[in-house]
Design a protein around this motif. Structure first.
Motif, PDB file in Angstrom:
ATOM      1  N   ARG A 181      34.627  -5.951  44.361  1.00  0.00           N
ATOM      2  CA  ARG A 181      33.569  -6.326  45.308  1.00  0.00           C
ATOM      3  C   ARG A 181      32.864  -5.077  45.838  1.00  0.00           C
ATOM      4  O   ARG A 181      31.744  -5.150  46.338  1.00  0.00           O
ATOM      5  CB  ARG A 181      34.172  -7.017  46.527  1.00  0.00           C
ATOM      6  CG  ARG A 181      34.776  -8.347  46.269  1.00  0.00           C
ATOM      7  CD  ARG A 181      35.280  -8.912  47.583  1.00  0.00           C
ATOM      8  NE  ARG A 181      35.836 -10.245  47.392  1.00  0.00           N
ATOM      9  CZ  ARG A 181      36.108 -11.078  48.383  1.00  0.00           C
ATOM     10  NH1 ARG A 181      35.896 -10.707  49.640  1.00  0.00           N
ATOM     11  NH2 ARG A 181      36.603 -12.265  48.148  1.00  0.00           N
ATOM     12  N   LYS A 182      33.610  -3.986  45.764  1.00  0.00           N
ATOM     13  CA  LYS A 182      33.192  -2.722  46.371  1.00  0.00           C
ATOM     14  C   LYS A 182      32.532  -1.914  45.269  1.00  0.00           C
ATOM     15  O   LYS A 182      33.195  -1.527  44.319  1.00  0.00           O
ATOM     16  CB  LYS A 182      34.484  -2.026  46.842  1.00  0.00           C
ATOM     17  CG  LYS A 182      34.367  -0.843  47.711  1.00  0.00           C
ATOM     18  CD  LYS A 182      35.797  -0.467  48.127  1.00  0.00           C
ATOM     19  CE  LYS A 182      35.840   0.675  49.110  1.00  0.00           C
ATOM     20  NZ  LYS A 182      37.180   0.774  49.727  1.00  0.00           N
ATOM     21  N   GLY A 183      31.285  -1.676  45.325  1.00  0.00           N
ATOM     22  CA  GLY A 183      30.667  -0.912  44.245  1.00  0.00           C
ATOM     23  C   GLY A 183      29.175  -1.137  44.168  1.00  0.00           C
ATOM     24  O   GLY A 183      28.488  -0.486  43.369  1.00  0.00           O
ATOM     25  N   ALA A 184      28.652  -2.043  45.000  1.00  0.00           N
ATOM     26  CA  ALA A 184      27.204  -2.262  45.005  1.00  0.00           C
ATOM     27  C   ALA A 184      26.502  -0.986  45.472  1.00  0.00           C
ATOM     28  O   ALA A 184      26.890  -0.381  46.470  1.00  0.00           O
ATOM     29  CB  ALA A 184      26.867  -3.422  45.936  1.00  0.00           C
ATOM     30  N   GLN A 185      25.487  -0.559  44.717  1.00  0.00           N
ATOM     31  CA  GLN A 185      24.789   0.703  44.989  1.00  0.00           C
ATOM     32  C   GLN A 185      23.338   0.436  45.386  1.00  0.00           C
ATOM     33  O   GLN A 185      22.691  -0.428  44.798  1.00  0.00           O
ATOM     34  CB  GLN A 185      24.771   1.569  43.728  1.00  0.00           C
ATOM     35  CG  GLN A 185      26.132   1.949  43.204  1.00  0.00           C
ATOM     36  CD  GLN A 185      26.857   2.910  44.124  1.00  0.00           C
ATOM     37  OE1 GLN A 185      26.221   3.740  44.787  1.00  0.00           O
ATOM     38  NE2 GLN A 185      28.168   2.780  44.196  1.00  0.00           N
ATOM     39  N   PRO A 186      22.824   1.189  46.342  1.00  0.00           N
ATOM     40  CA  PRO A 186      21.416   1.033  46.702  1.00  0.00           C
ATOM     41  C   PRO A 186      20.529   1.112  45.447  1.00  0.00           C
ATOM     42  O   PRO A 186      20.750   1.972  44.592  1.00  0.00           O
ATOM     43  CB  PRO A 186      21.159   2.209  47.641  1.00  0.00           C
ATOM     44  CG  PRO A 186      22.497   2.489  48.258  1.00  0.00           C
ATOM     45  CD  PRO A 186      23.495   2.218  47.160  1.00  0.00           C
ATOM     46  N   GLY A 187      19.589   0.189  45.360  1.00  0.00           N
ATOM     47  CA  GLY A 187      18.721   0.135  44.190  1.00  0.00           C
ATOM     48  C   GLY A 187      19.143  -0.908  43.181  1.00  0.00           C
ATOM     49  O   GLY A 187      18.331  -1.364  42.360  1.00  0.00           O
ATOM     50  N   ASP A 188      20.435  -1.298  43.201  1.00  0.00           N
ATOM     51  CA  ASP A 188      20.910  -2.319  42.264  1.00  0.00           C
ATOM     52  C   ASP A 188      20.211  -3.660  42.522  1.00  0.00           C
ATOM     53  O   ASP A 188      19.874  -3.988  43.667  1.00  0.00           O
ATOM     54  CB  ASP A 188      22.419  -2.576  42.440  1.00  0.00           C
ATOM     55  CG  ASP A 188      23.295  -1.457  41.881  1.00  0.00           C
ATOM     56  OD1 ASP A 188      22.762  -0.553  41.208  1.00  0.00           O
ATOM     57  OD2 ASP A 188      24.518  -1.498  42.137  1.00  0.00           O
ATOM     58  N   GLY A 189      20.059  -4.429  41.465  1.00  0.00           N
ATOM     59  CA  GLY A 189      19.638  -5.812  41.624  1.00  0.00           C
ATOM     60  C   GLY A 189      20.832  -6.674  41.996  1.00  0.00           C
ATOM     61  O   GLY A 189      21.968  -6.367  41.643  1.00  0.00           O
ATOM     62  N   ILE A 190      20.567  -7.759  42.740  1.00  0.00           N
ATOM     63  CA  ILE A 190      21.619  -8.726  43.120  1.00  0.00           C
ATOM     64  C   ILE A 190      21.360 -10.007  42.321  1.00  0.00           C
ATOM     65  O   ILE A 190      20.222 -10.485  42.277  1.00  0.00           O
ATOM     66  CB  ILE A 190      21.561  -9.046  44.625  1.00  0.00           C
ATOM     67  CG1 ILE A 190      21.589  -7.762  45.444  1.00  0.00           C
ATOM     68  CG2 ILE A 190      22.687  -9.986  45.023  1.00  0.00           C
ATOM     69  CD1 ILE A 190      21.186  -7.964  46.913  1.00  0.00           C
ATOM     70  N   HIS A 191      22.397 -10.527  41.687  1.00  0.00           N
ATOM     71  CA  HIS A 191      22.231 -11.660  40.778  1.00  0.00           C
ATOM     72  C   HIS A 191      23.302 -12.728  41.016  1.00  0.00           C
ATOM     73  O   HIS A 191      24.402 -12.421  41.468  1.00  0.00           O
ATOM     74  CB  HIS A 191      22.370 -11.196  39.320  1.00  0.00           C
ATOM     75  CG  HIS A 191      21.511 -10.026  38.957  1.00  0.00           C
ATOM     76  ND1 HIS A 191      20.308 -10.146  38.293  1.00  0.00           N
ATOM     77  CD2 HIS A 191      21.680  -8.684  39.170  1.00  0.00           C
ATOM     78  CE1 HIS A 191      19.785  -8.934  38.101  1.00  0.00           C
ATOM     79  NE2 HIS A 191      20.602  -8.034  38.625  1.00  0.00           N
ATOM     80  N   VAL A 192      22.964 -13.955  40.651  1.00  0.00           N
ATOM     81  CA  VAL A 192      23.958 -15.034  40.576  1.00  0.00           C
ATOM     82  C   VAL A 192      23.808 -15.710  39.214  1.00  0.00           C
ATOM     83  O   VAL A 192      22.723 -15.740  38.636  1.00  0.00           O
ATOM     84  CB  VAL A 192      23.799 -16.082  41.700  1.00  0.00           C
ATOM     85  CG1 VAL A 192      24.145 -15.481  43.053  1.00  0.00           C
ATOM     86  CG2 VAL A 192      22.395 -16.670  41.721  1.00  0.00           C
ATOM     87  N   THR A 193      24.936 -16.269  38.734  1.00  0.00           N
ATOM     88  CA  THR A 193      24.912 -16.856  37.396  1.00  0.00           C
ATOM     89  C   THR A 193      24.363 -18.291  37.386  1.00  0.00           C
ATOM     90  O   THR A 193      24.098 -18.836  36.300  1.00  0.00           O
ATOM     91  CB  THR A 193      26.329 -16.883  36.770  1.00  0.00           C
ATOM     92  OG1 THR A 193      27.227 -17.460  37.727  1.00  0.00           O
ATOM     93  CG2 THR A 193      26.790 -15.489  36.396  1.00  0.00           C
ATOM     94  N   GLY A 194      24.211 -18.901  38.557  1.00  0.00           N
ATOM     95  CA  GLY A 194      23.711 -20.271  38.568  1.00  0.00           C
ATOM     96  C   GLY A 194      23.439 -20.729  39.987  1.00  0.00           C
ATOM     97  O   GLY A 194      23.681 -19.991  40.939  1.00  0.00           O
ATOM     98  N   PRO A 195      22.938 -21.964  40.128  1.00  0.00           N
ATOM     99  CA  PRO A 195      22.525 -22.467  41.435  1.00  0.00           C
ATOM    100  C   PRO A 195      23.705 -22.700  42.384  1.00  0.00           C
ATOM    101  O   PRO A 195      24.808 -22.994  41.940  1.00  0.00           O
ATOM    102  CB  PRO A 195      21.829 -23.789  41.112  1.00  0.00           C
ATOM    103  CG  PRO A 195      22.352 -24.193  39.781  1.00  0.00           C
ATOM    104  CD  PRO A 195      22.688 -22.934  39.041  1.00  0.00           C
ATOM    105  N   VAL A 196      23.419 -22.586  43.663  1.00  0.00           N
ATOM    106  CA  VAL A 196      24.413 -22.900  44.690  1.00  0.00           C
ATOM    107  C   VAL A 196      24.003 -24.195  45.392  1.00  0.00           C
ATOM    108  O   VAL A 196      22.819 -24.534  45.445  1.00  0.00           O
ATOM    109  CB  VAL A 196      24.570 -21.748  45.703  1.00  0.00           C
ATOM    110  CG1 VAL A 196      25.210 -20.533  45.033  1.00  0.00           C
ATOM    111  CG2 VAL A 196      23.247 -21.369  46.346  1.00  0.00           C
TER     112      VAL A 196
END
Lengths: 285, 285
Positions: A138-153
Motif C-alpha cells: 500500500r506504501k509506495g504511491a509517488q507524486p505524479g503517479d496515476g491512480i487507477h481502479v480495475t472496475g466500478p465501485v
C-alpha cells in the motif's frame, strides 16, 4: 478498543519484518528463495452477514476476501486454512466453499472447527506465492503517479439492496487474481477495495505519505446518481493501484486521479480536502 | 453437523497434498527447498473459556495451543497471524499475547479484527519451519514401538478446579517446542495431547492402523486417585509419541505402553479394548 486502537496497540508487540508494520493487507515471508504472501480475514455474523444469509455465499465471500488480498499483492494462491464455527447451515457453507475453491483452483490445507454458543465467526488464512518482487505494498504511491481502479465501485451496494443485476456482485464477489499478478510489475502501490474506495484511497495515501487527488467525475460507479455512496460502500474487491504516468498497463483500468506530494490532507476529492477517514467508508469494529 | 461429520465432508473438497488428508495437526508445505509447518487453532467463549476468564490467559492459551501443534511436528515458530474479536478486555488480551510472544520469541505477522455482537471467537495461524524431515505425523506408529509422553496429564484439570499448585498448568500451558524439535528425528509418530490422552492415543492408533496398548499403572498423572479423569482431560499439551523399541531419546519421557498390530480395537487400556472414541476425552462441537 476499536479496530484502529487495537491495531495501534498490536504494533507495539513483537512484529515480524514481513508484517510490514501491520500497514498492509498481507504478510510477506521470504523462505528458501521463494516469497510467500499470507493473509487472514474473518467474517462475523451480524457484522459481515446476517443470520438468514445463504451460508454458501458467506463461504464464497470469505474465500474471495482472502484471495482478493493475495491478488492485491500479485500473488497466486497455494492454499487456505479454514477456521469454522459449527452450527449454521454447515452443508451449504461447504457447498459454497467447494464452488469457490474449484473456481479458483485453490485447495484446503487445514484449519480448525469450534462449537460456538452465540453468533458465528469464520476465519480463513490464505497462502500465496508472489509472482513479482518486490511484492506490491500500500506504501509506495509517488507524486505524479496515476491512480487507477480495475472496475466500478458500488455494485455490491446495489446487490445488497436487492438489485437483480448486481446480486452476484454482492453474493459472489470475484477476486482479481489474474489482474493482480499482471499488474504487480507495473504498480507503485496496490491494495484491494474492501472497505470503500475513498477510505481505501485515504489509507494508501496515509501510509505512502502523499495525497491522492481523486476526480469523482471519472470514477467508475455502478450508479452515477448515487456516486457518493458508491465511493463509500465496501465489498467490491476491485484493485486500487498507482502507477507511473504513462505506464503501459497490461489490463484495462480506469484512471481516477493523480498522486501529489502530501498537502493539507491525505485525500482530495474534487480538490476538497478530506483529512478525516471517518465517513469515507465501511469501518469494522 | 458435529465436528467429525464436518471434517469428513471437508475431506471431499479439493485438498492440498500437504493437508495430510486433514488427519494431522498441521499442514506441511515444501517451498524452495524449505519445509513449512502451518496450523490454525481457534478458541470460542463458553466452549474454550468462560466470559469471566482473564483475557491475558486466553491469549496465552491461544498462542500456546498453536505453538504446541508446531512442537508436535518438530517445527520452530516463524510467526503467527491473529484473528481477533474486539470487545472483551482487549488490553488484557494484548498483554497476555505479548508475554507469550516474548517468552517463545515469536513475532506477529498479521491478521484481522472483527466486531462481534455475541460471544467472542479468536483464531490464530502459526507458521513454523520443520527442523527434521520427514515431518512427524500422527500416522506412523509401528507395531513394536514404545508409546511415550513427555510429562504428566491431568495438571490442567486440577488447575481448572482451582488447585493452586496447578493453576499455571491450566492458565499458562507450555508448548513443548524444544522437546518436539529434539524428538522429531527419533519418533515414528507424534502429536500433542490437547483433547485428552486416551482420545489422542485412539486417534493416533486409528490413523496409523495399529492398536495402542496403554498400561495405566505407568501413565504419569497429576492425581493417582483420579487417574481415569486425568487420562481423559485435555489442555495439558504434553507430546505423545511412538518410537522404536530401544531408541535413544534425547529428552526425558514416560513410557506408557506398546504399539501392537491392529486388534479388536484401536486402543487397549490395561488390555480392555476401547473401540469407541466417545468418552475418551474432550471433543469440541
Amino acid at each position: 478498543m476499536n479496530e484502529s486502537e487495537f491495531i495501534a496497540a498490536l504494533r507495539k508487540l513483537p512484529l515480524h519484518p514481513g508484517a510490514r508494520g501491520l500497514e498492509d493487507d498481507c504478510a510477506v515471508l521470504t523462505i528458501g528463495g521463494e516469497t510467500l504472501v499470507i493473509t487472514h480475514d474473518m467474517m462475523a455474523e451480524d457484522t459481515h452477514f446476517l443470520s438468514h444469509a445463504d451460508m454458501a455465499d458467506v463461504a464464497w465471500k470469505l474465500l474471495a476476501a482472502n484471495l482478493s488480498d493475495l491478488a492485491a499483492k500479485g500473488a497466486g494462491p497455494i492454499g487456505v486454512l479454514l477456521g469454522h464455527s459449527l452450527g449454521s447451515d454447515d452443508a451449504r457453507f461447504l457447498a459454497g466453499l467447494d464452488e469457490g475453491l474449484r473456481t479458483y483452483g485453490v485447495p484446503i490445507m487445514g484449519g480448525d472447527t469450534v462449537a460456538t454458543t452465540g453468533t458465528s465467526t469464520y476465519g480463513m488464512t490464505a497462502i500465496g506465492r508472489a509472482a513479482h518482487l518486490p511484492v506490491p505494498s500500500r506504501k509506495g504511491a509517488q507524486p505524479g503517479d496515476g491512480i487507477h481502479v480495475t472496475g466500478p465501485v458500488g455494485r455490491a451496494m446495489l446487490g445488497f439492496e436487492g438489485d437483480e443485476d448486481h446480486l452476484q456482485a454482492f453474493n459472489r464477489p470475484v477476486p482479481r487474481l489474474a489482474e493482480g499478478i499482471a499488474l504487480a510489475p507495473h504498480v507503485s502501490a496496490m491494495m484491494d477495495i474492501s472497505d470503500g474506495l475513498l477510505l481505501d484511497c485515504w489509507r494508501m495515501a496515509w501510509v505512502s505519505g502523499v495525497t491522492l487527488a481523486i476526480d469523482s467525475a471519472v470514477v467508475p460507479v455502478a450508479s452515477r446518481p448515487r456516486m457518493q455512496e458508491c465511493m463509500r460502500w465496501g465489498d467490491d474487491y476491485e484493485l486500487l493501484f498507482t502507477a507511473p504516468e504513462g505506464a503501459a498497463l497490461p489490463v484495462p483500468a480506469f484512471r481516477i486521479g493523480t498522486v501529489r506530494p502530501r498537502g493539507s490532507a491525505p485525500l482530495l476529492l474534487d480538490e476538497a480536502p478530506l483529512a478525516d477517514p471517518a465517513n469515507l467508508g465501511y469501518r469494522h469494529g
